[in-house]
Scaffold this active site. Sequence first.
Site, PDB file in Angstrom:
ATOM      1  N   ASP A 143       0.851  -1.192   0.000  1.00  0.00           N
ATOM      2  CA  ASP A 143       0.000   0.000   0.000  1.00  0.00           C
ATOM      3  C   ASP A 143       0.889   1.244   0.000  1.00  0.00           C
ATOM      4  O   ASP A 143       1.899   1.298   0.694  1.00  0.00           O
ATOM      5  CB  ASP A 143      -0.899  -0.021   1.242  1.00  0.00           C
ATOM      6  CG  ASP A 143      -2.042   0.964   1.137  1.00  0.00           C
ATOM      7  OD1 ASP A 143      -3.202   0.537   1.040  1.00  0.00           O
ATOM      8  OD2 ASP A 143      -1.769   2.192   1.157  1.00  0.00           O
TER       9      ASP A 143
ATOM     10  N   HIS B  93     -10.185  -5.270  -3.537  1.00  0.00           N
ATOM     11  CA  HIS B  93      -8.854  -5.567  -3.002  1.00  0.00           C
ATOM     12  C   HIS B  93      -8.975  -6.015  -1.560  1.00  0.00           C
ATOM     13  O   HIS B  93      -9.835  -5.561  -0.819  1.00  0.00           O
ATOM     14  CB  HIS B  93      -7.926  -4.360  -3.117  1.00  0.00           C
ATOM     15  CG  HIS B  93      -8.486  -3.086  -2.558  1.00  0.00           C
ATOM     16  ND1 HIS B  93      -9.413  -2.324  -3.239  1.00  0.00           N
ATOM     17  CD2 HIS B  93      -8.273  -2.453  -1.385  1.00  0.00           C
ATOM     18  CE1 HIS B  93      -9.735  -1.276  -2.519  1.00  0.00           C
ATOM     19  NE2 HIS B  93      -9.072  -1.330  -1.368  1.00  0.00           N
TER      20      HIS B  93
HETATM   21  P1  5GP Z   1      -9.851   1.177   0.325  1.00  0.00           P
HETATM   22  O1  5GP Z   1     -10.195   2.325   1.227  1.00  0.00           O
HETATM   23  O2  5GP Z   1     -10.393   1.388  -1.057  1.00  0.00           O
HETATM   24  O3  5GP Z   1     -10.210  -0.149   0.913  1.00  0.00           O
HETATM   25  O4  5GP Z   1      -8.274   1.157   0.246  1.00  0.00           O
HETATM   26  C1  5GP Z   1      -7.559   1.753  -0.773  1.00  0.00           C
HETATM   27  C2  5GP Z   1      -6.095   1.666  -0.407  1.00  0.00           C
HETATM   28  O5  5GP Z   1      -5.334   1.855  -1.581  1.00  0.00           O
HETATM   29  C3  5GP Z   1      -5.625   2.690   0.615  1.00  0.00           C
HETATM   30  O6  5GP Z   1      -5.043   2.027   1.723  1.00  0.00           O
HETATM   31  C4  5GP Z   1      -4.604   3.532  -0.165  1.00  0.00           C
HETATM   32  O7  5GP Z   1      -3.516   3.929   0.638  1.00  0.00           O
HETATM   33  C5  5GP Z   1      -4.185   2.590  -1.284  1.00  0.00           C
HETATM   34  N1  5GP Z   1      -3.801   3.237  -2.528  1.00  0.00           N
HETATM   35  C6  5GP Z   1      -4.484   4.220  -3.173  1.00  0.00           C
HETATM   36  N2  5GP Z   1      -3.849   4.576  -4.298  1.00  0.00           N
HETATM   37  C7  5GP Z   1      -2.733   3.790  -4.378  1.00  0.00           C
HETATM   38  C8  5GP Z   1      -1.677   3.682  -5.331  1.00  0.00           C
HETATM   39  O8  5GP Z   1      -1.624   4.380  -6.343  1.00  0.00           O
HETATM   40  N3  5GP Z   1      -0.708   2.759  -5.081  1.00  0.00           N
HETATM   41  C9  5GP Z   1      -0.742   1.959  -3.980  1.00  0.00           C
HETATM   42  N4  5GP Z   1       0.262   1.079  -3.832  1.00  0.00           N
HETATM   43  N5  5GP Z   1      -1.722   2.029  -3.052  1.00  0.00           N
HETATM   44  C10 5GP Z   1      -2.706   2.935  -3.257  1.00  0.00           C
END
Ligand code: 5GP
Length: 124
Positions: free
Chosen positions: A34, A104
Amino acid sequence: MNSIEESIFSRFASGEIRPDKIRYEDDDMLAFDDISPKAPTHILILPKKPIQSIAQMEAGDTELIGKMIYRAKVLAEEMGIAESGYRLTINVGKWGGQAVPYLHIHLLGGQPLNEDIEHFSHGE
Ligand code: 5GP
């Protein structure tokens, strides 16, 4: 939230762009660090098949999701956090805190994880 097609994870899954630190990849999935880790180990596992969220999961996706959970278990062992324990999280939709509209699994560990870990409150 933008559309699944516009999401950065779609572009990771298709191979159009590569995340910085890939931890695992096969024909079904991609696992990578992440970008904004909420714990010492914070890996995201996503399917190469575009699925927006668990809400869009179909009966035929059970084997795929099972493989992703199994991979999380193996990655936890490889990262040395299996014995101390870890958390697998799947945020679903707006109120579930899902910021990226592409399915994810979060693998979090390496420290005691509180219920109020920031991760749970950063949804839009
Ligand atoms: P959600 O809130 O959708 O479950 O989690 C999304 C996650 O994706 C967050 O923890 C955020 O830090 C991560 N994330 C968002 N954009 C990127 C990116 O461009 N690269 C990576 N490696 N992680 C990302």
